[in-house]
Design a protein around this motif. Sequence first.
Motif, mmCIF file in Angstrom:
data_model
loop_
_atom_site.group_PDB
_atom_site.id
_atom_site.type_symbol
_atom_site.label_atom_id
_atom_site.label_comp_id
_atom_site.label_asym_id
_atom_site.label_seq_id
_atom_site.Cartn_x
_atom_site.Cartn_y
_atom_site.Cartn_z
ATOM 1 N N ASN A 30 49.434 47.364 25.622
ATOM 2 C CA ASN A 30 49.223 47.617 27.037
ATOM 3 C C ASN A 30 48.410 46.474 27.614
ATOM 4 O O ASN A 30 47.251 46.272 27.233
ATOM 5 C CB ASN A 30 48.475 48.933 27.237
ATOM 6 N N LEU A 31 49.013 45.692 28.510
ATOM 7 C CA LEU A 31 48.359 44.491 29.030
ATOM 8 C C LEU A 31 47.850 44.721 30.448
ATOM 9 O O LEU A 31 48.547 45.328 31.286
ATOM 10 C CB LEU A 31 49.333 43.305 29.037
ATOM 11 N N ILE A 32 46.633 44.253 30.699
ATOM 12 C CA ILE A 32 46.076 44.225 32.056
ATOM 13 C C ILE A 32 46.072 42.772 32.493
ATOM 14 O O ILE A 32 45.419 41.931 31.870
ATOM 15 C CB ILE A 32 44.653 44.795 32.094
ATOM 16 N N ILE A 33 46.822 42.451 33.540
ATOM 17 C CA ILE A 33 46.928 41.076 34.006
ATOM 18 C C ILE A 33 46.534 40.985 35.469
ATOM 19 O O ILE A 33 46.453 41.995 36.180
ATOM 20 C CB ILE A 33 48.352 40.505 33.800
ATOM 21 N N GLY A 34 46.292 39.756 35.917
ATOM 22 C CA GLY A 34 45.925 39.512 37.309
ATOM 23 C C GLY A 34 45.135 38.233 37.434
ATOM 24 O O GLY A 34 44.684 37.672 36.431
ATOM 25 N N GLY A 35 44.974 37.769 38.635
ATOM 26 C CA GLY A 35 44.244 36.532 38.877
ATOM 27 C C GLY A 35 42.752 36.689 38.655
ATOM 28 O O GLY A 35 42.240 37.798 38.451
ATOM 29 N N SER A 36 42.035 35.572 38.704
ATOM 30 C CA SER A 36 40.578 35.600 38.562
ATOM 31 C C SER A 36 39.973 36.443 39.681
ATOM 32 O O SER A 36 40.360 36.323 40.844
ATOM 33 C CB SER A 36 40.015 34.176 38.627
ATOM 34 N N GLY A 37 39.045 37.321 39.295
ATOM 35 C CA GLY A 37 38.391 38.165 40.287
ATOM 36 C C GLY A 37 39.165 39.414 40.656
ATOM 37 O O GLY A 37 38.748 40.160 41.551
ATOM 38 N N SER A 38 40.272 39.669 39.955
ATOM 39 C CA SER A 38 41.076 40.852 40.293
ATOM 40 C C SER A 38 40.508 42.135 39.707
ATOM 41 O O SER A 38 40.917 43.234 40.088
ATOM 42 C CB SER A 38 42.520 40.663 39.820
ATOM 43 N N LYS A 40 40.080 42.652 36.098
ATOM 44 C CA LYS A 40 40.633 42.957 34.768
ATOM 45 C C LYS A 40 39.552 43.331 33.753
ATOM 46 O O LYS A 40 39.602 44.389 33.126
ATOM 47 C CB LYS A 40 41.427 41.758 34.222
ATOM 48 N N THR A 41 38.591 42.425 33.569
ATOM 49 C CA THR A 41 37.561 42.665 32.553
ATOM 50 C C THR A 41 36.647 43.808 32.956
ATOM 51 O O THR A 41 36.196 44.590 32.100
ATOM 52 C CB THR A 41 36.758 41.380 32.302
ATOM 53 N N THR A 42 36.366 43.944 34.241
ATOM 54 C CA THR A 42 35.557 45.070 34.715
ATOM 55 C C THR A 42 36.226 46.389 34.380
ATOM 56 O O THR A 42 35.580 47.342 33.927
ATOM 57 C CB THR A 42 35.327 44.967 36.235
ATOM 58 N N LEU A 43 37.540 46.464 34.570
ATOM 59 C CA LEU A 43 38.273 47.686 34.230
ATOM 60 C C LEU A 43 38.189 47.963 32.733
ATOM 61 O O LEU A 43 37.944 49.109 32.314
ATOM 62 C CB LEU A 43 39.732 47.558 34.659
ATOM 63 N N LEU A 44 38.372 46.927 31.916
ATOM 64 C CA LEU A 44 38.270 47.104 30.465
ATOM 65 C C LEU A 44 36.897 47.648 30.081
ATOM 66 O O LEU A 44 36.786 48.578 29.271
ATOM 67 C CB LEU A 44 38.521 45.768 29.769
ATOM 68 N N THR A 191 46.620 49.855 22.042
ATOM 69 C CA THR A 191 46.019 48.537 22.244
ATOM 70 C C THR A 191 46.027 48.179 23.726
ATOM 71 O O THR A 191 47.060 48.302 24.395
ATOM 72 C CB THR A 191 46.781 47.472 21.446
ATOM 73 N N VAL A 192 44.868 47.757 24.226
ATOM 74 C CA VAL A 192 44.725 47.348 25.628
ATOM 75 C C VAL A 192 44.218 45.914 25.644
ATOM 76 O O VAL A 192 43.150 45.627 25.101
ATOM 77 C CB VAL A 192 43.758 48.269 26.392
ATOM 78 N N ILE A 193 44.988 45.016 26.251
ATOM 79 C CA ILE A 193 44.698 43.589 26.221
ATOM 80 C C ILE A 193 44.540 43.058 27.641
ATOM 81 O O ILE A 193 45.433 43.237 28.475
ATOM 82 C CB ILE A 193 45.839 42.808 25.526
ATOM 83 N N VAL A 194 43.425 42.413 27.913
ATOM 84 C CA VAL A 194 43.249 41.673 29.163
ATOM 85 C C VAL A 194 43.688 40.235 28.917
ATOM 86 O O VAL A 194 43.217 39.589 27.974
ATOM 87 C CB VAL A 194 41.779 41.700 29.630
ATOM 88 N N THR A 195 44.601 39.737 29.742
ATOM 89 C CA THR A 195 45.078 38.370 29.535
ATOM 90 C C THR A 195 45.590 37.777 30.840
ATOM 91 O O THR A 195 45.973 38.503 31.764
ATOM 92 C CB THR A 195 46.193 38.324 28.467
ATOM 93 N N HIS A 196 45.587 36.444 30.890
ATOM 94 C CA HIS A 196 46.259 35.736 31.983
ATOM 95 C C HIS A 196 47.387 34.870 31.419
ATOM 96 O O HIS A 196 48.002 34.095 32.145
ATOM 97 C CB HIS A 196 45.265 34.855 32.747
ATOM 98 N N PHE A 210 49.381 45.247 36.541
ATOM 99 C CA PHE A 210 49.010 44.054 37.303
ATOM 100 C C PHE A 210 48.006 44.446 38.383
ATOM 101 O O PHE A 210 48.277 45.317 39.213
ATOM 102 C CB PHE A 210 50.257 43.426 37.941
ATOM 103 N N LEU A 211 46.831 43.804 38.351
ATOM 104 C CA LEU A 211 45.793 44.060 39.342
ATOM 105 C C LEU A 211 45.780 42.953 40.383
ATOM 106 O O LEU A 211 45.954 41.772 40.066
ATOM 107 C CB LEU A 211 44.411 44.139 38.681
#
Length: 250
Positions: A30-38, A40-44, A191-196, A210-211
């Motif tokens: 399960n991937l969380i994607i999005g631009g800088s400041g969207s 992603k990491t805060t949600l994780l 599995t939850v992955i934050v990535t760009h 996508f955030l």
Amino acid sequence: MIEIKDIFKTFGENEVLKGISATFQTGKNNLIIGGSGSGKTTLLKCIVGLHEPTKGEVFFDDENFTTMDFTQRVPIRTQIGMLFQNSALFDSMTVEENILFPLNLFTNQSQSEKLDRANFCLERVNLTGKNKLYPSELSGGMKKRVGIARAISMQPKYLFVDEPNSGLDPQTSILIDDLINELTDEYKITTVIVTHDMNSVMGIGDHIVFLHQGKKWWEGSNKEIAHTDNKELNDFVFASKFMQAAKSKL
């Protein structure tokens, strides 16, 4: 399965997350994607309890993690493996000692049992015999693999990964993606992955959130991305691919 419902997160006057709901599927990447400041990491961090949501709920297999106190959360936290962006290895500890750290903290296993588990995890990430090396003696890709070995040492049900390919060359990034994919499938981990990294998205993105500007803007699989008419997602995909192509020529 992990479910998040209407997650908001505010820092002072800055509203970073704005009502995000999603379900992360067991045995899938399960991937969380999005631009800088969207966000992603805060949600994780909200999902694993490193940040408390300003509003909303997080469920681990139908258990409401948000309403639990510290003691009540311990059984779930022992089922969570985490790979941080910079691997977060202890520089003063050997590879073996880094992997033993959560086992020493959370289990009552004998020393021989813990060593057996550490050796198994090292073998699983293709680092057999690297027990006595220190992080300073490892390449970036090796550090990531040690981080993964530590993350799976407790045989987690849930694996959280923050930017696994940050700072790695394309070939090593593919190896890390393949390893995460194999572990997820083999052990049926959520599995939850934050990535760009669009290579990761297209390679192992079973389920993608996508955030954009703190909101869930799109949700689907990697196969559906090519056919979406979502402008912001298309802009993100095009910009990511362009940047990766440019970097590969440097």
